[in-house]
Design an enzyme around this catalytic site. Sequence first.
Site: not given
Length: 138
Positions: A92, A50, A127, A103, A10, A86, A58, A113, A116
């Site tokens: 998250t 998203y 995606e 993270r 990100k 993950r 948010f 964070n 993704h």
Amino acid sequence: MIEQTLSIIKPDGVKKNLTGNIIQLFENNGFEIKAIKKLILTKEEAEDFYYVHKERPFFRSLVDFMTEGPIVPIVLSRENAILKNREIMGATNPKDAAEGTIRKMYAESIERNIVHGSDSLESAKFEVSFFFNYFDII
Ligand code: IDP
Ligand code: MG
């Protein structure tokens, strides 16, 4: 099963010069880099990516964050790629993330964070094809 998943470094991760570190971490964990690029999302593209979160409080802030600078989408492949990615990303919210996860090591907040990662086979398909054509994936 060998799967593909989409990771995104990100804007906060790119800005902090973590791109190399994070790619190294993927390779150390048995992932193959199948495709990679750097780009800046438009607001409309971020909203589309998203869309599942469009009703969340948010959402606006997430779209602003994801468009504030370059991102690095990466197609990763390995056994159980989706779950494994993950795992190494961590929760998250970095406060809840396990020691040694991306993270936990690098994220500032639940929003900023660093990475993704697709959360299911279905979202991985959507995606990956959001950013890459069939012929881009080696
Ligand atoms: P994930 O990235 O761990 O899959 P999601 O729930 O899918 O988490 O949320 C997508 C992204 O939206 C998060 O990575 C984070 O950047 C942002 N986000 C999630 N929950 C919050 C929140 O409560 N406040 C602000 N941003 C959030
Ligand atoms: Mg998610």
